[in-house]
Motif scaffolding. Structure first.
Motif, PDB file in Angstrom:
ATOM      1  N   TRP A  58       0.831  -1.203   0.000  1.00  0.00           N
ATOM      2  CA  TRP A  58       0.000   0.000   0.000  1.00  0.00           C
ATOM      3  C   TRP A  58       0.868   1.257   0.000  1.00  0.00           C
ATOM      4  O   TRP A  58       0.604   2.203  -0.732  1.00  0.00           O
ATOM      5  CB  TRP A  58      -0.922  -0.016   1.213  1.00  0.00           C
ATOM      6  CG  TRP A  58      -1.821   1.164   1.306  1.00  0.00           C
ATOM      7  CD1 TRP A  58      -1.712   2.216   2.153  1.00  0.00           C
ATOM      8  CD2 TRP A  58      -2.977   1.429   0.516  1.00  0.00           C
ATOM      9  NE1 TRP A  58      -2.720   3.120   1.956  1.00  0.00           N
ATOM     10  CE2 TRP A  58      -3.520   2.656   0.947  1.00  0.00           C
ATOM     11  CE3 TRP A  58      -3.615   0.750  -0.508  1.00  0.00           C
ATOM     12  CZ2 TRP A  58      -4.656   3.209   0.391  1.00  0.00           C
ATOM     13  CZ3 TRP A  58      -4.752   1.312  -1.067  1.00  0.00           C
ATOM     14  CH2 TRP A  58      -5.265   2.525  -0.617  1.00  0.00           C
ATOM     15  N   HIS A  61       2.328   1.740  -3.374  1.00  0.00           N
ATOM     16  CA  HIS A  61       1.276   2.200  -4.284  1.00  0.00           C
ATOM     17  C   HIS A  61       1.016   3.697  -4.106  1.00  0.00           C
ATOM     18  O   HIS A  61       0.917   4.446  -5.089  1.00  0.00           O
ATOM     19  CB  HIS A  61      -0.008   1.397  -4.034  1.00  0.00           C
ATOM     20  CG  HIS A  61      -1.211   1.927  -4.731  1.00  0.00           C
ATOM     21  ND1 HIS A  61      -1.401   1.807  -6.093  1.00  0.00           N
ATOM     22  CD2 HIS A  61      -2.290   2.609  -4.263  1.00  0.00           C
ATOM     23  CE1 HIS A  61      -2.541   2.386  -6.421  1.00  0.00           C
ATOM     24  NE2 HIS A  61      -3.103   2.872  -5.323  1.00  0.00           N
ATOM     25  N   ARG A  64       3.893   5.746  -5.549  1.00  0.00           N
ATOM     26  CA  ARG A  64       3.844   5.781  -7.026  1.00  0.00           C
ATOM     27  C   ARG A  64       2.777   6.738  -7.523  1.00  0.00           C
ATOM     28  O   ARG A  64       2.990   7.459  -8.498  1.00  0.00           O
ATOM     29  CB  ARG A  64       3.598   4.377  -7.577  1.00  0.00           C
ATOM     30  CG  ARG A  64       4.821   3.507  -7.525  1.00  0.00           C
ATOM     31  CD  ARG A  64       4.581   2.183  -8.209  1.00  0.00           C
ATOM     32  NE  ARG A  64       5.726   1.319  -8.035  1.00  0.00           N
ATOM     33  CZ  ARG A  64       5.657   0.019  -7.837  1.00  0.00           C
ATOM     34  NH1 ARG A  64       4.490  -0.591  -7.801  1.00  0.00           N
ATOM     35  NH2 ARG A  64       6.754  -0.688  -7.689  1.00  0.00           N
ATOM     36  N   LYS A  65       1.610   6.736  -6.863  1.00  0.00           N
ATOM     37  CA  LYS A  65       0.533   7.647  -7.262  1.00  0.00           C
ATOM     38  C   LYS A  65       0.962   9.105  -7.109  1.00  0.00           C
ATOM     39  O   LYS A  65       0.673   9.932  -7.967  1.00  0.00           O
ATOM     40  CB  LYS A  65      -0.734   7.382  -6.441  1.00  0.00           C
ATOM     41  CG  LYS A  65      -1.530   6.200  -6.941  1.00  0.00           C
ATOM     42  CD  LYS A  65      -2.785   5.993  -6.129  1.00  0.00           C
ATOM     43  CE  LYS A  65      -3.753   7.111  -6.396  1.00  0.00           C
ATOM     44  NZ  LYS A  65      -5.068   6.927  -5.784  1.00  0.00           N
TER      45      LYS A  65
END
Length: 150
Positions: A58, A61, A64-65
């Motif tokens: 998580w 993630h 990266r976002k």
């Protein structure tokens, strides 16, 4: 039997997402102190176990976002959180989780700061027990002010 399960489930589920609200729901449902306290702690710890289990994925993630959107790695809010962590460690994050971050937020913060899962679980447990008891006592103490009574 089913209405009781709904009462228990509402306190447990609120403990998972908005810890402060769980004791208020428990009082509104007419539950006892130990039951409200236990369901609140169980709800928060369920979230902590689930989120910390997928925490590294998580955190990656989310990073990266942020990078894809061109946002800076550190915002004013994240800098404040890192300063709390540097000053008070995982204990500080755990202490503030029920009142500021929510069980999900506090656990995500801890995983993004690369705190080992066992430390997250230990610190979040004492925090949930401490704040669960305090919030339940406050909810009982001020329940006479509530608009809705059971």
């Amino acid at each position: 039997m089913l209405p009781h399960l709904f009462k228990y489930a509402s306190v447990f589920l609120l403990g998972m997402v908005k810890f402060v609200a769980a004791p208020v729901a428990g009082i509104a449902a007419g539950l006892s102190f130990p039951l409200i306290w236990g369901l609140s702690v169980a709800g928060m710890m369920t979230t902590v176990v689930l989120v910390s289990g997928v925490g590294k994925m998580w955190a990656l993630h989310l990073r990266r976002k942020r990078e894809e959107k061109g946002k800076p790695l550190f915002s004013r809010k994240s800098r404040r959180i890192v300063s709390i962590f540097r000053r008070f460690g995982m204990g500080g994050i755990a202490f503030l989780t029920p009142i500021l971050f929510s069980p999900i937020g506090g656990t995500v913060i801890a995983t993004q700061l690369h705190v080992p899962r066992w430390r997250i679980l230990v610190h979040m447990l004492w925090s949930a027990v401490l704040w669960g008891g305090a919030f339940t006592m406050l909810a009982i103490r001020f329940s006479h002010l509530a608009i809705f009574h059971h």
